[in-house]
Write a protein that holds these residues in place. Sequence first.
Motif, PDB file in Angstrom:
ATOM      1  N   PRO A 133       0.800  -1.236   0.000  1.00 46.94           N
ATOM      2  CA  PRO A 133       0.000   0.000   0.000  1.00 46.94           C
ATOM      3  C   PRO A 133       0.833   1.287   0.000  1.00 46.94           C
ATOM      4  O   PRO A 133       0.447   2.264  -0.634  1.00 46.94           O
ATOM      5  N   ASN A 134       1.991   1.294   0.665  1.00 47.21           N
ATOM      6  CA  ASN A 134       2.806   2.517   0.698  1.00 47.21           C
ATOM      7  C   ASN A 134       3.421   2.850  -0.657  1.00 47.21           C
ATOM      8  O   ASN A 134       3.892   3.971  -0.868  1.00 47.21           O
ATOM      9  N   LYS A 135       3.401   1.921  -1.594  1.00 50.04           N
ATOM     10  CA  LYS A 135       3.923   2.211  -2.935  1.00 50.04           C
ATOM     11  C   LYS A 135       3.087   3.280  -3.635  1.00 50.04           C
ATOM     12  O   LYS A 135       3.586   4.019  -4.473  1.00 50.04           O
ATOM     13  N   TYR A 136       1.809   3.372  -3.292  1.00 48.56           N
ATOM     14  CA  TYR A 136       0.973   4.406  -3.914  1.00 48.56           C
ATOM     15  C   TYR A 136       1.478   5.794  -3.543  1.00 48.56           C
ATOM     16  O   TYR A 136       1.414   6.714  -4.358  1.00 48.56           O
ATOM     17  N   ASP A 137       1.987   5.972  -2.314  1.00 46.34           N
ATOM     18  CA  ASP A 137       2.583   7.257  -1.946  1.00 46.34           C
ATOM     19  C   ASP A 137       3.757   7.565  -2.865  1.00 46.34           C
ATOM     20  O   ASP A 137       3.922   8.691  -3.332  1.00 46.34           O
ATOM     21  N   TYR A 138       4.572   6.568  -3.137  1.00 41.83           N
ATOM     22  CA  TYR A 138       5.725   6.723  -4.031  1.00 41.83           C
ATOM     23  C   TYR A 138       5.267   7.048  -5.454  1.00 41.83           C
ATOM     24  O   TYR A 138       5.776   7.983  -6.086  1.00 41.83           O
ATOM     25  N   PHE A 139       4.302   6.313  -5.959  1.00 40.52           N
ATOM     26  CA  PHE A 139       3.842   6.509  -7.332  1.00 40.52           C
ATOM     27  C   PHE A 139       3.117   7.838  -7.530  1.00 40.52           C
ATOM     28  O   PHE A 139       3.123   8.386  -8.632  1.00 40.52           O
ATOM     29  N   PHE A 140       2.504   8.363  -6.468  1.00 42.60           N
ATOM     30  CA  PHE A 140       1.731   9.595  -6.608  1.00 42.60           C
ATOM     31  C   PHE A 140       2.404  10.803  -5.956  1.00 42.60           C
ATOM     32  O   PHE A 140       1.745  11.765  -5.573  1.00 42.60           O
ATOM     33  N   GLY A 141       3.736  10.769  -5.865  1.00 38.12           N
ATOM     34  CA  GLY A 141       4.519  11.947  -5.504  1.00 38.12           C
ATOM     35  C   GLY A 141       4.508  12.360  -4.060  1.00 38.12           C
ATOM     36  O   GLY A 141       4.769  13.521  -3.753  1.00 38.12           O
TER      37      GLY A 141
END
Length: 111
Positions: A12-20
């Motif tokens: 789930p924390n990858k979305y933070d990475y992918f969305f800046g």
Amino acid sequence: MKSAKRGFIIEPNKYDYFFGRVAGESETRSKQIQRVLSEIGIEDTPEGRLKLEEIFEGGVNAPEVKRRKNPYGVTISRSVQVRGKKLLIGYFYEGDVLTSTPKVTTIIPKE
């Protein structure tokens, strides 16, 4: 908690990475990914995440561009074209077991 989505796993924390939304040494790449995703019409909404997951699903069998091993497993970068943008998507196979379900680790826009 991580979740399995179709033929891949995404933390789930990858979305933070992918969305800046990361700071520190990964901030520049995170902002670049977010900008390119926005250019191809993918925003951090439920619909945008679904589109992104569809790209990841299609990318699992896309052409391999690079393979990197480490003591924990192997990352295979695969090339995907989305609305005129080339993206390299990193899929990590724990323990170098290529029949396992990979984790999506990164998106590298090739501009």
